[in-house]
Design an enzyme around this catalytic site. Structure first.
Site, PDB file in Angstrom:
ATOM      1  N   THR A  12       0.810  -1.225   0.000  1.00 22.67           N
ATOM      2  CA  THR A  12       0.000   0.000   0.000  1.00 22.67           C
ATOM      3  C   THR A  12       0.840   1.271   0.000  1.00 22.67           C
ATOM      4  O   THR A  12       0.293   2.369  -0.120  1.00 22.67           O
ATOM      5  CB  THR A  12      -0.942   0.019   1.218  1.00 22.67           C
ATOM      6  OG1 THR A  12      -0.159  -0.099   2.416  1.00 22.67           O
ATOM      7  CG2 THR A  12      -1.934  -1.142   1.161  1.00 22.67           C
ATOM      8  N   GLY A  13       2.164   1.149   0.133  1.00 20.68           N
ATOM      9  CA  GLY A  13       3.033   2.324   0.120  1.00 20.68           C
ATOM     10  C   GLY A  13       3.349   2.786  -1.289  1.00 20.68           C
ATOM     11  O   GLY A  13       2.977   2.146  -2.284  1.00 20.68           O
ATOM     12  N   SER A  41      -3.846  -2.439   7.345  1.00 18.05           N
ATOM     13  CA  SER A  41      -4.238  -2.369   5.934  1.00 18.05           C
ATOM     14  C   SER A  41      -4.828  -3.671   5.408  1.00 18.05           C
ATOM     15  O   SER A  41      -5.346  -3.703   4.285  1.00 18.05           O
ATOM     16  CB  SER A  41      -3.025  -1.987   5.077  1.00 18.05           C
ATOM     17  OG  SER A  41      -2.563  -0.692   5.393  1.00 18.05           O
ATOM     18  N   ARG A 102      21.767  -4.296   3.051  1.00 16.43           N
ATOM     19  CA  ARG A 102      22.670  -3.842   1.985  1.00 16.43           C
ATOM     20  C   ARG A 102      24.151  -4.080   2.265  1.00 16.43           C
ATOM     21  O   ARG A 102      24.912  -4.443   1.374  1.00 16.43           O
ATOM     22  CB  ARG A 102      22.427  -2.356   1.695  1.00 16.43           C
ATOM     23  CG  ARG A 102      21.112  -2.087   0.993  1.00 16.43           C
ATOM     24  CD  ARG A 102      20.872  -0.612   0.811  1.00 16.43           C
ATOM     25  NE  ARG A 102      19.513  -0.349   0.321  1.00 16.43           N
ATOM     26  CZ  ARG A 102      18.907   0.807   0.423  1.00 16.43           C
ATOM     27  NH1 ARG A 102      19.515   1.835   1.010  1.00 16.43           N
ATOM     28  NH2 ARG A 102      17.679   0.956  -0.032  1.00 16.43           N
ATOM     29  N   CYS A 133      18.225   4.503  -3.638  1.00 16.60           N
ATOM     30  CA  CYS A 133      17.761   5.056  -4.910  1.00 16.60           C
ATOM     31  C   CYS A 133      18.815   5.919  -5.600  1.00 16.60           C
ATOM     32  O   CYS A 133      19.030   5.818  -6.815  1.00 16.60           O
ATOM     33  CB  CYS A 133      16.479   5.853  -4.698  1.00 16.60           C
ATOM     34  SG  CYS A 133      16.525   7.021  -3.327  1.00 16.60           S
ATOM     35  N   GLN A 160      17.262  15.558  -4.233  1.00 13.34           N
ATOM     36  CA  GLN A 160      16.345  14.437  -4.122  1.00 13.34           C
ATOM     37  C   GLN A 160      14.894  14.868  -3.894  1.00 13.34           C
ATOM     38  O   GLN A 160      14.603  15.740  -3.081  1.00 13.34           O
ATOM     39  CB  GLN A 160      16.809  13.497  -3.005  1.00 13.34           C
ATOM     40  CG  GLN A 160      18.172  12.880  -3.322  1.00 13.34           C
ATOM     41  CD  GLN A 160      18.677  11.925  -2.262  1.00 13.34           C
ATOM     42  OE1 GLN A 160      19.855  11.924  -1.939  1.00 13.34           O
ATOM     43  NE2 GLN A 160      17.810  11.086  -1.716  1.00 13.34           N
ATOM     44  N   GLY A 164      11.124  10.377  -2.109  1.00 12.40           N
ATOM     45  CA  GLY A 164      12.123   9.542  -1.463  1.00 12.40           C
ATOM     46  C   GLY A 164      11.869   9.384   0.022  1.00 12.40           C
ATOM     47  O   GLY A 164      12.397   8.467   0.672  1.00 12.40           O
ATOM     48  N   ARG A 240      17.499  17.560  -0.062  1.00 17.67           N
ATOM     49  CA  ARG A 240      16.099  17.374  -0.397  1.00 17.67           C
ATOM     50  C   ARG A 240      15.560  18.664  -1.010  1.00 17.67           C
ATOM     51  O   ARG A 240      15.773  19.753  -0.470  1.00 17.67           O
ATOM     52  CB  ARG A 240      15.284  17.038   0.855  1.00 17.67           C
ATOM     53  CG  ARG A 240      13.854  16.645   0.560  1.00 17.67           C
ATOM     54  CD  ARG A 240      13.739  15.243   0.006  1.00 17.67           C
ATOM     55  NE  ARG A 240      14.062  14.235   1.019  1.00 17.67           N
ATOM     56  CZ  ARG A 240      14.249  12.952   0.757  1.00 17.67           C
ATOM     57  NH1 ARG A 240      14.153  12.500  -0.501  1.00 17.67           N
ATOM     58  NH2 ARG A 240      14.535  12.086   1.718  1.00 17.67           N
ATOM     59  N   HIS A 247      15.082  12.065  -8.791  1.00 13.17           N
ATOM     60  CA  HIS A 247      16.305  12.525  -8.134  1.00 13.17           C
ATOM     61  C   HIS A 247      17.310  12.998  -9.188  1.00 13.17           C
ATOM     62  O   HIS A 247      17.476  12.357 -10.237  1.00 13.17           O
ATOM     63  CB  HIS A 247      16.955  11.396  -7.331  1.00 13.17           C
ATOM     64  CG  HIS A 247      16.213  11.015  -6.083  1.00 13.17           C
ATOM     65  ND1 HIS A 247      15.101  11.680  -5.638  1.00 13.17           N
ATOM     66  CD2 HIS A 247      16.457  10.014  -5.184  1.00 13.17           C
ATOM     67  CE1 HIS A 247      14.684  11.110  -4.512  1.00 13.17           C
ATOM     68  NE2 HIS A 247      15.483  10.098  -4.219  1.00 13.17           N
TER      69      HIS A 247
END
Length: 343
Positions: A12-13, A41, A102, A133, A160, A164, A240, A247
């Site tokens: 849902t995001g 949700s 990561r 990203c 960005q 994001g 930002r 971006h």
């Protein structure tokens, strides 16, 4: 072609919704889609290929119960930390879009256009990590130049988009922009960001560390080195800006071999996933609007340094929700099917 039961955790995001779009557009071989989200949700529906599908609660048991084969996670690092192992133990390959895995040495960190061979390491934990990203688009743009000229150092400043920081951050920007036009902006609180984001620029993404860099900046450093498999120098300043999607990055590279703008352009013209947009005379260069809804990385403003033949400057733009998240994750899944999962 064999088809797969695919789960999207965090469906849902903003990224989860984008994953559904990319799966459809790329005709990914989905036998069954299992949308997963929080208990709050669960019970809602999402549209996939013209069908309304009920969202299930993300639990440890759902992966085995639904016989999920590919699990695309985009629900936040803490969720991946809690549930990814359950998905892998149930036999699914996990493609994780958060920062949790990561830098795990046992988990491959993959940009398919750059290091697809690393996917073969997935069996160690059953997980493949999707990079940050901003790292993804930079790696795609720089890979062909590294191959030819051996990049030794990267200096990058990012610009960005608010997406994001999630769908709610995009809404904050829209609300603040409306506030400017109806003269209520001054009373608004700087939600989602440390300061108001409309008509502003914030050199602050994620938490500041003791060395003065932010976590976002250090992600770009560490992830770039892992993906390129070398200890090159990287410095980042992440900013930002009041843009919804896309971006942008101003990048300077230092190479072992002398590099020219013309040679760089020739290499980028042939690069997978790259669109060269470099015609200054006609104001033809990458912008966030030009990159929105595209699966390509746009590169322009390529120019020689004024003093050093080993330096090159370039401008790189991509849709962060697609190239920087959803599309990269789906491309990893496609590569995994081709090399591992389709056997």
């Amino acid at each position: 072609m064999r088809e797969f039961t695919v789960a999207v955790a965090g469906v849902t995001g903003a990224v989860g919704q984008e994953i559904l779009r990319v799966l459809t557009e790329r005709k990914f071989p989905v036998k069954r889609l299992i949308p997963l989200a929080s208990k709050r949700s669960a019970g809602k529906t999402v549209e996939f290929k013209g069908e309304e599908i009920e969202v299930l609660e993300l639990t440890h048991e759902v992966f085995a119960d639904e016989q999920i084969e590919i699990a695309l996670f985009s629900a936040g690092g803490s969720i991946s930390a809690e549930f990814a192992a359950s998905a892998a133990q149930a036999g699914a390959v996990v493609i994780d879009n958060t920062s949790h895995f990561r830098m795990d040495e046992a988990v491959p960190l993959v940009v398919p256009e750059v290091n697809p061979e690393d996917i073969a390491q997935w069996k160690s934990k059953g997980v493949i990590a999707n990079p940050n990203c901003s790292t993804i688009q930079m790696m795609i743009a720089l890979k062909p130049l590294d191959t030819l000229f051996n990049i030794q150092r990267i200096d990058v400043a990012t610009y960005q988009a608010t997406s994001g920081a999630g769908a709610s951050a995009m809404q904050v920007l829209l609300d603040q922009m409306r506030g400017i036009f109806d003269f209520s902006f001054e009373g608004m609180k700087p939600e989602n960001f440390p300061h108001k984001i409309a008509v502003n620029a914030l050199p602050h993404i994620d938490k500041f560390q003791e060395n003065g860099f932010t976590k976002e900046e250090l992600k770009m450093v560490n992830e770039s080195q892992k993906i390129f498999h070398k200890e090159m120098q990287v410095a980042a300043t992440c900013v930002r800006i009041p843009v919804l999607r896309g971006h942008s990055e101003a990048i300077t590279i230092r190479c072992e071999k002398p590099i020219t703008a013309e040679a760089a352009k020739e290499a980028l013209k042939k690069a997978e996933g790259v669109v060269l947009m470099d015609d200054n005379a006609n104001n033809h260069y990458p912008t966030p609007l030009a990159a929105t809804d595209s699966d390509d990385v746009f590169v322009g403003r390529i120019r020689n340094d004024l003093y050093d033949p080993h330096l090159l400057h370039l401008w790189v733009v991509a849709d962060n929700l697609r190239v920087g998240a959803a599309t990269n994750a789906v491309r990893i899944a496609e590569k995994w099917i081709a090399s591992e999962g389709g056997k």
